[in-house]
Scaffold this active site. Structure first.
Site, short mmCIF file in Angstrom:
data_model
loop_
_atom_site.label_atom_id
_atom_site.label_comp_id
_atom_site.label_asym_id
_atom_site.label_seq_id
_atom_site.Cartn_x
_atom_site.Cartn_y
_atom_site.Cartn_z
CG LEU A 98 -1.86 1.19 1.37
CD1 LEU A 98 -2.81 1.30 0.20
CD2 LEU A 98 -2.63 1.07 2.69
NE ARG A 100 5.64 -1.22 -4.86
CZ ARG A 100 5.48 -2.15 -5.81
NH1 ARG A 100 4.89 -3.30 -5.49
NH2 ARG A 100 5.91 -1.94 -7.03
CB SER A 111 5.88 2.05 15.88
OG SER A 111 7.22 1.68 16.16
NE ARG A 113 13.52 1.65 17.70
CZ ARG A 113 14.22 2.77 17.58
NH1 ARG A 113 13.70 3.82 16.95
NH2 ARG A 113 15.42 2.87 18.09
NE ARG A 178 11.59 -3.71 14.60
CZ ARG A 178 11.56 -2.46 14.16
NH1 ARG A 178 10.42 -1.85 13.96
NH2 ARG A 178 12.70 -1.82 13.92
NE ARG A 196 -5.35 13.36 -11.57
CZ ARG A 196 -4.68 14.25 -12.32
NH1 ARG A 196 -4.11 15.30 -11.73
NH2 ARG A 196 -4.59 14.11 -13.62
NE ARG A 205 -1.43 -1.73 -5.05
CZ ARG A 205 -0.27 -2.38 -5.10
NH1 ARG A 205 -0.26 -3.68 -5.36
NH2 ARG A 205 0.87 -1.75 -4.91
#
Length: 255
Positions: A98, A100, A111, A113, A178, A196, A205
């Site tokens: 996604l 990208r 996160s 982390r 993780r 748009r 997608r």
């Protein structure tokens, strides 16, 4: 320990967080026709400003006006209307794809982390759903991965006991542990995109060639956005594809 059924997710959840609010300038009023959302009127206002056609000489409703915009391919006016969605019940594998989509989008994602994943949920790949042996094999794999994560966090907390700051110590443990979590680990992400950009993402997608999980999400997002601003997405059609799963196609490509 075996994962509970509640820890296995089979559908995404899409929630609208923010939508446009249009404040029409008193000195440039538009002769509006028909019902429309603020986002749709914002786009129409922007388009009419280009030609100073606020008097609406063609007598078009907002949705007729935007239908013509899509037909003509003048999609730049759609960029003014932004919609923010909360996506849950999606895998980290999906979000790797996604994010990208860059132009016109903003992302904020959970996160690993900082967040404890000891009670993580996992998104079952659509291709596996309904096949009992495959489901069982997949469940065993993610259960093992979660057990490894929990054990690693505990061991790393002991290893770094000399770190006085407990918050930093937990971060050090979780960021290392993780690495054993699979791409099926559920994540949450806030996505903001203009109309748009959403159209482009959904065209790519929701098609039959898209990966199944992100295709499922795209169809769910499309349904939400068609309710939010029908004029922007009215040319998309959801249908049952040859693989017996939902897909979508549109009339006006890459507006």
């Amino acid at each position: 320990m075996p994962l509970s059924d509640a820890a296995i997710l089979r559908e995404p959840r899409v929630t609208v967080l923010a939508r446009p609010q249009f404040a029409e300038p008193a000195h440039l009023p538009v002769q509006w026709m028909g019902e429309a959302t603020d986002g749709e009127r914002l786009a129409e206002f922007a388009g009419r400003l280009c030609y100073m056609s606020q008097r609406n000489p063609a007598g078009r409703s907002t949705r007729e006006y935007l239908e013509n915009i899509k037909k003509q391919g003048h999609g730049s006016v759609l960029e003014h209307a932004n919609y923010s969605l909360l996506l849950e019940g999606v895998s980290r594998s999906l979000t790797h794809e996604l994010v990208r989509h860059r132009a016109g989008f903003a992302y904020s994602q959970l996160s690993q982390r900082y967040v404890d994943e000891s009670d993580a949920q996992f998104v079952m790949p659509p291709a596996i759903i309904g096949d009992a042996p495959l489901e069982e094999a997949w469940r065993a794999q993610v259960t093992s991965a979660l057990d490894s994560y929990v054990a690693l966090v505990e061991q790393l907390m002991t290893r770094y006991a000399w770190v006085d700051d407990k918050v930093h110590r937990r971060k050090m443990a979780r960021e290392a542990a993780r690495g054993v979590l699979p791409n099926s680990t559920e994540t949450k992400i806030v996505v903001t995109g203009n109309a748009r950009a959403w159209r482009t993402m959904l065209e790519l997608r929701s098609s039959e060639g898209a990966e199944l999980e992100i295709r499922r999400l795209a169809v769910a997002v499309l349904r939400v956005l068609q309710q939010e601003a029908a004029a922007f997405f009215s040319d998309f059609e959801i249908y049952d594809a040859s693989d017996r799963r939902e897909a979508a196609r549109l009339q006006y490509h890459k507006v």
